[in-house]
Write an enzyme that holds these catalytic residues in place. Structure first.
Site, PDB file in Angstrom:
ATOM      1  N   GLY A  53     -45.104  17.045 -35.363  1.00 42.65           N
ATOM      2  CA  GLY A  53     -45.045  17.161 -33.922  1.00 42.65           C
ATOM      3  C   GLY A  53     -43.969  16.270 -33.335  1.00 42.65           C
ATOM      4  N   CYS A  54     -44.138  15.908 -32.068  1.00 42.68           N
ATOM      5  CA  CYS A  54     -43.160  15.066 -31.380  1.00 42.68           C
ATOM      6  C   CYS A  54     -42.900  13.794 -32.167  1.00 42.68           C
ATOM      7  CB  CYS A  54     -43.671  14.726 -29.988  1.00 42.68           C
ATOM      8  SG  CYS A  54     -42.592  13.596 -29.076  1.00 42.68           S
TER       9      CYS A  54
END
Length: 217
Positions: A53-54
Site C-alpha cells: 500500500g501507501c
C-alpha cells in the site's frame, strides 16, 4: 492524462510512459539513521523490496523494527525508467510503491520480516489497499535471492490457510524476483518521521501469520 483503466490493471509495457534516462536521486539523509538514502547493503545483510500500500506508512513499519538496518521508498515492478511520484500514481508506469528493507538476519529472520509484511496490510485486495486505489498500491514481494522467493511463497501458502479459516479472501500478492528499483523523491523518504501527523492508509486483516515467531539462533 492516463486512461483510468490502468488504475485497476497493470498497463502493458508498450503503452507505459517513456520515463527518463537520469535517476531522481534523493539528496537528503535518512531521517532516522542519518545514513545515505541509497546506502549499499552491508556484507552479511539481506535486502528485499516490499509493497503493502501507501509507502509512507509501510516504511514506518520497518524502520521501527529492531534488526532492520535501513529503509527507503521507491518504485518498482513496472516498466517506466526513473518515474516520478505523479507518473506512478497515474497508473501509466506499471510500478508499485515499494519499501526497500535491509535487515540483519542475525537479529531479524526473513520469516519475521515477512510476518510484518503479511500482518501489516490486507494482501487480498488486488489493485488497492483500503481507500487507496490503483495499481501502485498492490501487494508485492520482490525477492533478491532464490531463498527469499521460496520463503515468500511458503509464507503466502501458510497465511492463506489462516485467512481461509477466518473467512477472508484470496491472496493477490505478486511474488517475483526483484527488477530495477527507482528511489522516490526526497519528500517521500521517511515521510511520517518528517510529518508525524501525516496520512497513513495501511492496516492489516487482524489475522496472525504463523511464521517468524522465534528470533534467529
Amino acid at each position: 492524462m492516463s486512461d483510468p483503466i490502468w488504475k485497476s490493471r497493470i498497463i502493458p509495457a508498450e503503452q507505459a510512459l517513456p520515463g527518463r534516462a537520469d535517476a531522481l536521486s534523493p539528496t537528503t539523509s535518512h531521517a532516522i539513521t542519518g545514513r545515505e538514502i541509497k546506502a549499499d547493503t552491508p556484507e552479511g545483510m539481506q535486502e528485499i523490496f516490499l509493497g503493502l500500500g501507501c509507502f509512507w506508512g509501510a516504511e514506518r513499519l520497518f524502520w521501527e523494527t529492531d534488526g532492520v538496518w535501513h529503509t527507503a521508498v521507491g518504485y518498482g515492478g513496472g516498466t517506466t525508467p526513473n518515474p516520478t511520484y505523479q507518473e506512478t500514481c497515474s497508473g501509466a508506469t506499471g510500478h508499485a510503491e515499494l519499501v526497500r528493507v535491509v535487515f540483519d538476519p542475525e537479529m531479524l529472520s526473513l520469516d519475521q520480516v515477512l510476518k510484518i509484511f503479511w500482518e501489516g496490510h490486507d494482501p487480498t485486495q488486488g489493485m488497492r489497499q483500503g481507500n487507496d486505489r490503483g495499481t501502485q498500491y498492490r501487494s508485492a514481494i520482490y525477492a533478491t535471492t532464490p531463498e527469499q522467493l521460496v520463503a515468500a511463497h511458503d509464507a503466502a501458502a501458510r497465511y492463506q490457510a489462516e485467512l481461509d479459516g477466518a473467512g477472508l479472501g484470496t491472496i493477490t500478492t505478486e511474488i517475483v524476483k526483484a527488477g530495477p528499483f527507482y528511489y522516490a523523491e526526497d519528500e517521500h523518504q521517511q515521510y511520517l518521521a518528517r510529518n508525524p501527523s501525516g496520512y497513513c492508509g495501511i492496516g492489516g486483516t487482524g489475522v496472525v501469520c504463523p511464521i517468524g515467531r522465534h528470533a534467529p539462533t
